[in-house]
Design a protein around this motif. Structure first.
Motif, PDB file in Angstrom:
ATOM      1  N   LEU A  79       0.908  -1.104  -0.060  1.00 54.27           N
ATOM      2  CA  LEU A  79      -0.020  -0.035  -0.136  1.00 54.27           C
ATOM      3  C   LEU A  79       0.854   1.087   0.003  1.00 54.27           C
ATOM      4  O   LEU A  79       1.884   1.429   0.507  1.00 54.27           O
ATOM      5  CB  LEU A  79      -0.923  -0.071   1.132  1.00 54.27           C
ATOM      6  CG  LEU A  79      -2.023  -0.976   1.235  1.00 54.27           C
ATOM      7  CD1 LEU A  79      -2.684  -1.112   2.580  1.00 54.27           C
ATOM      8  CD2 LEU A  79      -3.031  -1.007   0.076  1.00 54.27           C
ATOM      9  N   VAL A  80       0.705   2.124  -0.890  1.00 56.13           N
ATOM     10  CA  VAL A  80       1.603   3.294  -0.855  1.00 56.13           C
ATOM     11  C   VAL A  80       0.473   4.597  -0.988  1.00 56.13           C
ATOM     12  O   VAL A  80      -0.852   4.217  -1.377  1.00 56.13           O
ATOM     13  CB  VAL A  80       2.285   3.362  -2.337  1.00 56.13           C
ATOM     14  CG1 VAL A  80       3.326   2.419  -2.171  1.00 56.13           C
ATOM     15  CG2 VAL A  80       1.398   3.373  -3.606  1.00 56.13           C
ATOM     16  N   VAL A  81       0.877   5.552  -0.848  1.00 53.40           N
ATOM     17  CA  VAL A  81       0.033   6.983  -0.754  1.00 53.40           C
ATOM     18  C   VAL A  81       0.529   7.863  -1.887  1.00 53.40           C
ATOM     19  O   VAL A  81       1.528   8.520  -2.043  1.00 53.40           O
ATOM     20  CB  VAL A  81       0.556   7.699   0.772  1.00 53.40           C
ATOM     21  CG1 VAL A  81      -0.168   9.177   0.917  1.00 53.40           C
ATOM     22  CG2 VAL A  81       0.255   6.940   1.684  1.00 53.40           C
ATOM     23  N   LEU A  82      -0.624   8.070  -2.710  1.00 57.41           N
ATOM     24  CA  LEU A  82      -0.495   8.330  -4.026  1.00 57.41           C
ATOM     25  C   LEU A  82      -2.096   8.859  -4.454  1.00 57.41           C
ATOM     26  O   LEU A  82      -2.703   8.066  -4.293  1.00 57.41           O
ATOM     27  CB  LEU A  82       0.301   7.688  -4.914  1.00 57.41           C
ATOM     28  CG  LEU A  82       0.603   8.480  -6.254  1.00 57.41           C
ATOM     29  CD1 LEU A  82       2.141   9.250  -6.073  1.00 57.41           C
ATOM     30  CD2 LEU A  82       0.771   7.646  -7.457  1.00 57.41           C
ATOM     31  N   HIS A  83      -2.327   9.862  -5.064  1.00 51.24           N
ATOM     32  CA  HIS A  83      -3.303  10.247  -5.549  1.00 51.24           C
ATOM     33  C   HIS A  83      -3.853   9.502  -7.029  1.00 51.24           C
ATOM     34  O   HIS A  83      -5.154   9.016  -7.217  1.00 51.24           O
ATOM     35  CB  HIS A  83      -3.770  11.817  -5.659  1.00 51.24           C
ATOM     36  CG  HIS A  83      -4.957  12.152  -6.192  1.00 51.24           C
ATOM     37  ND1 HIS A  83      -5.193  12.449  -7.612  1.00 51.24           N
ATOM     38  CD2 HIS A  83      -6.239  12.731  -5.516  1.00 51.24           C
ATOM     39  CE1 HIS A  83      -6.471  12.662  -7.615  1.00 51.24           C
ATOM     40  NE2 HIS A  83      -7.113  12.846  -6.558  1.00 51.24           N
ATOM     41  N   ASP A  84      -2.960   9.899  -8.201  1.00 52.89           N
ATOM     42  CA  ASP A  84      -3.535   9.339  -9.304  1.00 52.89           C
ATOM     43  C   ASP A  84      -3.151   7.888  -9.321  1.00 52.89           C
ATOM     44  O   ASP A  84      -2.471   7.246  -8.980  1.00 52.89           O
ATOM     45  CB  ASP A  84      -2.635  10.271 -10.281  1.00 52.89           C
ATOM     46  CG  ASP A  84      -2.850  11.749 -10.470  1.00 52.89           C
ATOM     47  OD1 ASP A  84      -3.673  11.940  -9.698  1.00 52.89           O
ATOM     48  OD2 ASP A  84      -1.947  12.324 -11.284  1.00 52.89           O
ATOM     49  N   ALA A  85      -3.996   7.279 -10.360  1.00 52.67           N
ATOM     50  CA  ALA A  85      -3.675   6.062 -10.626  1.00 52.67           C
ATOM     51  C   ALA A  85      -2.506   5.960 -11.453  1.00 52.67           C
ATOM     52  O   ALA A  85      -1.958   4.716 -11.377  1.00 52.67           O
ATOM     53  CB  ALA A  85      -4.846   5.414 -11.563  1.00 52.67           C
ATOM     54  N   SER A  86      -2.182   6.879 -12.136  1.00 58.18           N
ATOM     55  CA  SER A  86      -0.822   6.944 -12.672  1.00 58.18           C
ATOM     56  C   SER A  86       0.342   7.625 -11.893  1.00 58.18           C
ATOM     57  O   SER A  86      -0.006   8.734 -11.272  1.00 58.18           O
ATOM     58  CB  SER A  86      -0.855   7.605 -14.083  1.00 58.18           C
ATOM     59  OG  SER A  86       0.487   7.913 -14.651  1.00 58.18           O
ATOM     60  N   LEU A  87       1.435   7.187 -12.061  1.00 60.91           N
ATOM     61  CA  LEU A  87       2.585   7.952 -11.290  1.00 60.91           C
ATOM     62  C   LEU A  87       3.172   8.921 -12.089  1.00 60.91           C
ATOM     63  O   LEU A  87       4.074   9.766 -11.615  1.00 60.91           O
ATOM     64  CB  LEU A  87       3.782   6.977 -11.192  1.00 60.91           C
ATOM     65  CG  LEU A  87       3.771   5.645 -10.379  1.00 60.91           C
ATOM     66  CD1 LEU A  87       4.355   4.429 -10.812  1.00 60.91           C
ATOM     67  CD2 LEU A  87       3.716   6.052  -8.778  1.00 60.91           C
ATOM     68  N   ALA A  88       2.723   9.305 -13.416  1.00 60.97           N
ATOM     69  CA  ALA A  88       3.500  10.265 -14.349  1.00 60.97           C
ATOM     70  C   ALA A  88       3.266  11.640 -13.869  1.00 60.97           C
ATOM     71  O   ALA A  88       4.245  12.533 -14.062  1.00 60.97           O
ATOM     72  CB  ALA A  88       2.651  10.202 -15.542  1.00 60.97           C
ATOM     73  N   ARG A  89       2.380  12.121 -13.240  1.00 57.18           N
ATOM     74  CA  ARG A  89       2.083  13.690 -12.856  1.00 57.18           C
ATOM     75  C   ARG A  89       3.144  14.036 -11.827  1.00 57.18           C
ATOM     76  O   ARG A  89       3.493  15.094 -11.759  1.00 57.18           O
ATOM     77  CB  ARG A  89       0.488  13.760 -12.576  1.00 57.18           C
ATOM     78  CG  ARG A  89       0.596  15.185 -12.241  1.00 57.18           C
ATOM     79  CD  ARG A  89      -1.130  15.612 -11.963  1.00 57.18           C
ATOM     80  NE  ARG A  89      -1.496  14.874 -10.749  1.00 57.18           N
ATOM     81  CZ  ARG A  89      -1.511  15.339  -9.564  1.00 57.18           C
ATOM     82  NH1 ARG A  89      -0.963  16.401  -9.284  1.00 57.18           N
ATOM     83  NH2 ARG A  89      -2.008  14.682  -8.512  1.00 57.18           N
ATOM     84  N   ASP A  92       8.929  11.291 -11.199  1.00 56.29           N
ATOM     85  CA  ASP A  92       9.830  11.255 -12.512  1.00 56.29           C
ATOM     86  C   ASP A  92       9.802   9.890 -13.100  1.00 56.29           C
ATOM     87  O   ASP A  92      10.733   9.422 -14.020  1.00 56.29           O
ATOM     88  CB  ASP A  92      11.258  11.637 -12.147  1.00 56.29           C
ATOM     89  CG  ASP A  92      11.978  10.536 -11.300  1.00 56.29           C
ATOM     90  OD1 ASP A  92      11.301   9.872 -10.706  1.00 56.29           O
ATOM     91  OD2 ASP A  92      13.207  10.867 -11.286  1.00 56.29           O
ATOM     92  N   VAL A  93       8.528   9.156 -13.184  1.00 59.06           N
ATOM     93  CA  VAL A  93       8.728   7.759 -13.771  1.00 59.06           C
ATOM     94  C   VAL A  93       8.755   7.602 -15.301  1.00 59.06           C
ATOM     95  O   VAL A  93       9.274   6.715 -15.623  1.00 59.06           O
ATOM     96  CB  VAL A  93       7.013   7.147 -13.307  1.00 59.06           C
ATOM     97  CG1 VAL A  93       6.284   7.853 -14.063  1.00 59.06           C
ATOM     98  CG2 VAL A  93       7.220   5.524 -13.681  1.00 59.06           C
ATOM     99  N   GLU A  94       8.451   8.722 -15.911  1.00 61.61           N
ATOM    100  CA  GLU A  94       8.775   8.629 -17.151  1.00 61.61           C
ATOM    101  C   GLU A  94      10.131   8.887 -17.786  1.00 61.61           C
ATOM    102  O   GLU A  94      10.425   8.246 -18.750  1.00 61.61           O
ATOM    103  CB  GLU A  94       8.076   9.897 -18.103  1.00 61.61           C
ATOM    104  CG  GLU A  94       6.401  10.006 -17.884  1.00 61.61           C
ATOM    105  CD  GLU A  94       5.620  11.172 -18.611  1.00 61.61           C
ATOM    106  OE1 GLU A  94       6.018  11.293 -19.829  1.00 61.61           O
ATOM    107  OE2 GLU A  94       5.041  11.661 -17.868  1.00 61.61           O
ATOM    108  N   GLN A  95      10.890   9.301 -17.059  1.00 65.64           N
ATOM    109  CA  GLN A  95      12.327   9.429 -17.039  1.00 65.64           C
ATOM    110  C   GLN A  95      13.008   8.210 -16.593  1.00 65.64           C
ATOM    111  O   GLN A  95      13.956   7.613 -17.422  1.00 65.64           O
ATOM    112  CB  GLN A  95      12.966  10.699 -16.464  1.00 65.64           C
ATOM    113  CG  GLN A  95      12.838  11.858 -17.331  1.00 65.64           C
ATOM    114  CD  GLN A  95      11.317  12.444 -16.705  1.00 65.64           C
ATOM    115  OE1 GLN A  95      10.697  12.395 -15.724  1.00 65.64           O
ATOM    116  NE2 GLN A  95      10.579  12.794 -18.016  1.00 65.64           N
ATOM    117  N   LEU A  96      12.609   7.828 -15.676  1.00 67.76           N
ATOM    118  CA  LEU A  96      13.280   6.428 -15.078  1.00 67.76           C
ATOM    119  C   LEU A  96      13.042   5.183 -15.721  1.00 67.76           C
ATOM    120  O   LEU A  96      13.582   4.159 -15.847  1.00 67.76           O
ATOM    121  CB  LEU A  96      12.917   6.328 -13.701  1.00 67.76           C
ATOM    122  CG  LEU A  96      14.038   6.030 -12.853  1.00 67.76           C
ATOM    123  CD1 LEU A  96      15.366   6.862 -12.859  1.00 67.76           C
ATOM    124  CD2 LEU A  96      13.509   6.010 -11.105  1.00 67.76           C
TER     125      LEU A  96
END
Length: 290
Positions: A79-89, A92-96
């Motif tokens: 379980l992690v704390v994040l709002h969006d279903a995607s990590l992109a916003r 830096d997931v798009e770069q990594l």
């Protein structure tokens, strides 16, 4: 939602998400006397990157006890704390991981997410901030002596997330009588999720996120202590209709308004009789109510 822009959220039908919030009559609302409870939305998210430990530390430093967060689940069940279903916003997931669009939380392991920078998007001061696990987050909330409105996010993507969340909260000492009385609210846009939380742990204060038709409110009163609504959808008649009903714990139902980010709106919704205000700028709302 972006720390500076309130997100538009689709209200689920019955069988959707749950929102649990504290109010003046609810045990979790014992913090409130006459003014609405002020809840720092995803932490003090106008001043630090949302849903990070820095954001709840900022709220604590500003003197605000109540914080709100969003909970989702990784590919390997963390379980992690994040709002969006995607990590992109917000990372830096798009770069990594450039080849793994659309970068859904559920498609990454906890170890992969732990590598991401969740602060640089907000500003260089927060470079290197991480996406916290719920366990890490609860530890920091406890350390700060804060209180929590926990939103179960996108439960349709994560079967069984309600039971898993409650197990972690129990392991962290958050389902004892003292916490249930005054420190915890569980919320969701899914009525099914809220109902599941209530059925699993009836002592928890629960809330539905949305603005159901007045005629349907008695159905929600069976499993939700609160109806927490977008402030633009609220009227005095609607708030009064909620207050007439009693929730599953026999207390009058309450309303929390979100996401209120200016003084004029804060004064308006307070005048409607809401029990709580969820905001990115808790200092602005506090100043308006004073």
């Amino acid at each position: 939602m972006h720390a500076r822009v309130a997100a538009a959220t689709t209200v689920a039908l019955l069988g959707g998400t749950v929102l649990i919030l504290p109010g003046p009559h609810a045990r979790a609302g014992a913090v409130r006397s006459t003014d609405p409870v002020i809840v720092s939305h995803r932490g003090a998210s106008a001043y630090a990157p949302e849903n990070t430990l820095a954001a709840i530390d900022k709220a604590a430093a500003m003197g605000f006890l109540w914080v709100e967060n969003d909970v989702q689940r990784t590919k390997d069940g963390e379980l992690v704390v994040l709002h969006d279903a995607s990590l992109a916003r917000t990372t830096d997931v798009e770069q990594l991981y450039p080849q793994r669009a659309p970068w859904k939380v559920k498609d990454f392991t906890a170890a992969e997410i732990a590598r991401l920078d969740a602060g640089s998007w907000f500003g260089p001061r927060y470079a290197g901030a991480r996406v916290p696990t719920l366990k890490q987050y609860m530890s920091r909330v406890s350390h700060n002596h804060q209180k929590l409105v926990l939103e179960i996010k996108n439960p349709q993507l994560y079967p069984g997330i309600e039971q898993q969340t409650l197990k972690l909260l129990s392991n962290e000492g958050w389902l004892d009588p003292a916490h249930l009385k005054s420190r915890l609210i569980v919320q969701s846009f899914s009525a099914d999720s809220v109902r599941a939380v209530h059925d699993l742990r009836p002592g928890i204060t629960t809330a539905f996120l949305g603005t159901p038709p007045i005629a349907q409110l008695p159905q929600y009163a069976r499993f939700a202590d609160q109806i927490n609504s977008d402030h633009t959808s609220l009227s005095s008649d609607y708030v009064s209709a909620v207050h007439v009903l009693h929730g599953p714990h026999g207390r009058p139902m309450e309303v929390f308004a979100w996401t209120v980010n200016d003084a004029t709106t804060a004064r308006r919704v307070a005048g409607l009789g809401v029990a709580g205000i969820i905001t990115n700028v808790p200092d602005v709302v506090q100043g308006a109510l004073r």
